[in-house]
Design an enzyme around this catalytic site. Structure first.
Site, short mmCIF file in Angstrom:
data_model
loop_
_atom_site.label_atom_id
_atom_site.label_comp_id
_atom_site.label_asym_id
_atom_site.label_seq_id
_atom_site.Cartn_x
_atom_site.Cartn_y
_atom_site.Cartn_z
N ASP A 256 25.01 42.00 -7.89
CA ASP A 256 25.01 41.36 -6.56
C ASP A 256 25.79 42.21 -5.56
O ASP A 256 25.34 42.50 -4.45
CB ASP A 256 25.65 39.97 -6.72
CG ASP A 256 25.58 39.14 -5.45
OD1 ASP A 256 24.73 39.41 -4.58
OD2 ASP A 256 26.39 38.19 -5.33
N ARG B 72 14.41 38.90 8.91
CA ARG B 72 15.77 38.71 8.40
C ARG B 72 15.85 38.91 6.90
O ARG B 72 16.93 38.83 6.32
CB ARG B 72 16.24 37.28 8.70
CG ARG B 72 16.37 36.92 10.17
CD ARG B 72 16.59 35.41 10.30
NE ARG B 72 17.81 34.98 9.63
CZ ARG B 72 17.96 33.78 9.04
NH1 ARG B 72 16.97 32.91 9.04
NH2 ARG B 72 19.09 33.48 8.46
N LYS B 73 14.72 39.09 6.24
CA LYS B 73 14.70 39.14 4.77
C LYS B 73 14.70 40.58 4.27
O LYS B 73 13.91 41.40 4.74
CB LYS B 73 13.46 38.41 4.24
CG LYS B 73 13.47 36.94 4.55
CD LYS B 73 12.20 36.26 4.08
CE LYS B 73 11.08 36.46 5.06
NZ LYS B 73 9.90 35.62 4.79
C1 LIG Z 1 26.54 31.57 8.50
C2 LIG Z 1 27.92 31.69 7.87
C3 LIG Z 1 28.20 33.09 7.39
C4 LIG Z 1 29.52 33.15 6.68
C5 LIG Z 1 29.70 34.49 5.98
C6 LIG Z 1 29.89 35.56 6.97
C7 LIG Z 1 29.75 36.82 6.66
C8 LIG Z 1 29.39 37.25 5.29
C9 LIG Z 1 28.28 38.22 5.40
C10 LIG Z 1 28.00 39.10 4.46
C11 LIG Z 1 28.63 39.11 3.15
C12 LIG Z 1 29.78 40.03 3.17
C13 LIG Z 1 30.42 40.32 2.03
C14 LIG Z 1 29.77 39.99 0.78
C15 LIG Z 1 30.66 39.57 -0.28
C16 LIG Z 1 30.12 39.55 -1.50
C17 LIG Z 1 28.91 40.37 -1.78
C18 LIG Z 1 27.92 39.69 -2.58
C19 LIG Z 1 26.99 38.93 -1.69
C20 LIG Z 1 27.21 37.47 -1.90
O1 LIG Z 1 27.54 37.05 -2.97
S1 LIG Z 1 26.98 36.40 -0.61
C21 LIG Z 1 27.51 34.84 -1.33
C22 LIG Z 1 26.43 34.10 -2.07
N1 LIG Z 1 25.40 33.62 -1.17
C23 LIG Z 1 25.51 32.48 -0.51
O2 LIG Z 1 26.47 31.75 -0.64
C24 LIG Z 1 24.37 32.16 0.40
C25 LIG Z 1 24.17 30.64 0.55
N2 LIG Z 1 22.95 30.42 1.30
C26 LIG Z 1 22.93 30.32 2.64
O3 LIG Z 1 23.97 30.26 3.29
C27 LIG Z 1 21.60 30.28 3.27
O4 LIG Z 1 20.59 30.00 2.35
C28 LIG Z 1 21.24 31.60 4.01
C29 LIG Z 1 22.21 31.80 5.20
C30 LIG Z 1 21.34 32.79 3.04
C31 LIG Z 1 19.82 31.53 4.53
O5 LIG Z 1 19.67 30.28 5.13
P1 LIG Z 1 18.83 30.17 6.49
O6 LIG Z 1 18.71 28.70 6.78
O7 LIG Z 1 19.38 31.05 7.52
O8 LIG Z 1 17.45 30.80 6.07
P2 LIG Z 1 16.11 30.09 5.54
O9 LIG Z 1 16.36 29.04 4.57
O10 LIG Z 1 15.31 29.74 6.76
O11 LIG Z 1 15.42 31.29 4.78
C32 LIG Z 1 15.14 32.49 5.48
C33 LIG Z 1 13.79 33.01 5.03
O12 LIG Z 1 13.87 33.35 3.62
C34 LIG Z 1 12.78 32.71 2.92
N3 LIG Z 1 13.22 32.45 1.54
C35 LIG Z 1 14.26 31.72 1.16
N4 LIG Z 1 14.39 31.77 -0.17
C36 LIG Z 1 13.39 32.58 -0.61
C37 LIG Z 1 13.02 33.04 -1.89
N5 LIG Z 1 13.70 32.67 -2.98
N6 LIG Z 1 11.98 33.89 -1.98
C38 LIG Z 1 11.30 34.27 -0.86
N7 LIG Z 1 11.64 33.88 0.38
C39 LIG Z 1 12.65 33.02 0.48
C40 LIG Z 1 12.51 31.46 3.72
O13 LIG Z 1 11.22 30.97 3.46
C41 LIG Z 1 12.65 31.98 5.12
O14 LIG Z 1 11.50 32.73 5.44
P3 LIG Z 1 10.86 32.74 6.91
O15 LIG Z 1 11.97 33.07 7.88
O16 LIG Z 1 9.80 33.76 6.86
O17 LIG Z 1 10.36 31.34 7.12
#
Ligand SMILES: CCCCC/C=C\C/C=C\C/C=C\C/C=C\CCCC(=O)SCCNC(=O)CCNC(=O)[C@H](O)C(C)(C)COP(=O)(O)OP(=O)(O)OC[C@H]1O[C@@H](n2cnc3c(N)ncnc32)[C@H](O)[C@@H]1OP(=O)(O)O
Length: 166
Positions: free
Chosen positions: A78, A123-124
């Protein structure tokens, strides 16, 4: 199956790669210098913006005796995919990932992590990452979907310095 990147020992190819910047106060479990319990991964970028890291995980994170815990293996993949995404200037979070645990990952031997972005659509961003042993054998393979997010504003960029996000 992805072929491993042909990046040999990083120390010998230092001019072909650049180090991934990380703030001193970064508390990310994967790459944060300020997290005493973390993995302290140091990433480099290839000219193709692939993320690469060489590390020895250590027995603190073992599952089976002598081998890295599966959850930590997922974390390594990841983190590596996340760095590949960041290398493209994107701020994104892991939405979906899958892991193919092909061989046990030794805890006391150096391993290499390699990650890259494979496809972008709005965004993906789709990614993949490998964990390889010192002979270049693939031990684990991950695939991920990262979605761009708007980062939270830094509380006080002047006082706190660069963003602490890993
Ligand atoms: C907003 C607060 C941000 C807070 C954090 C701030 C900064 C951090 C940024 C970067 C990270 C920095 C350091 C990283 C540290 C560790 C590195 C490892 C990375 C990680 O460890 S990080 C933690 C684990 N992570 C989470 O904790 C995420 C929890 N989650 C969410 O917070 C939401 O889930 C989010 C925001 C990700 C998206 O949410 P959303 O509402 O903006 O987006 P949405 O649901 O609309 O999906 C968009 C499009 O993806 C399609 N889609 C969805 N799933 C799919 C699938 N399975 N296959 C194919 N397509 C798929 C939909 O169909 C749609 O497609 P379309 O746009 O074409 O309709």
């Amino acid at each position: 199956m992805t072929k491993p990147l042909q990046v040999e020992k990083l120390t010998r190819y230092a001019d072909a790669v650049r180090k991934f910047a990380s703030a001193a106060q970064n508390r990310c479990f994967g790459c944060g210098a300020a997290n005493e319990h973390g993995l302290h991964l140091e990433f480099y970028l290839t000219q193709e913006l692939h993320a690469v890291c060489e590390t020895t995980v250590g027995d603190f994170f073992e599952g089976p005796k002598g081998f890295v815990h599966g959850g930590i293996i997922a974390t390594l993949l990841d983190e590596t995919m996340s760095k590949a995404v960041r290398a493209h200037g994107l701020v994104a979070m892991t939405r979906h990932m899958e892991v193919d645990y092909q061989r046990p990952v030794p805890s006391s031997e150096e391993i290499r992590l390699e990650g890259r972005v494979t496809r972008n659509e709005g965004r993906k961003h789709w990614t993949e990452a490998l964990i390889l042993n010192g002979h270049g054998k693939v031990l684990a393979h991950g695939k991920g979907l990262f979605i761009e997010v708007k980062p939270a504003p830094d509380p006080d960029p002047v006082k706190d310095g660069p963003t602490p996000h890993g």
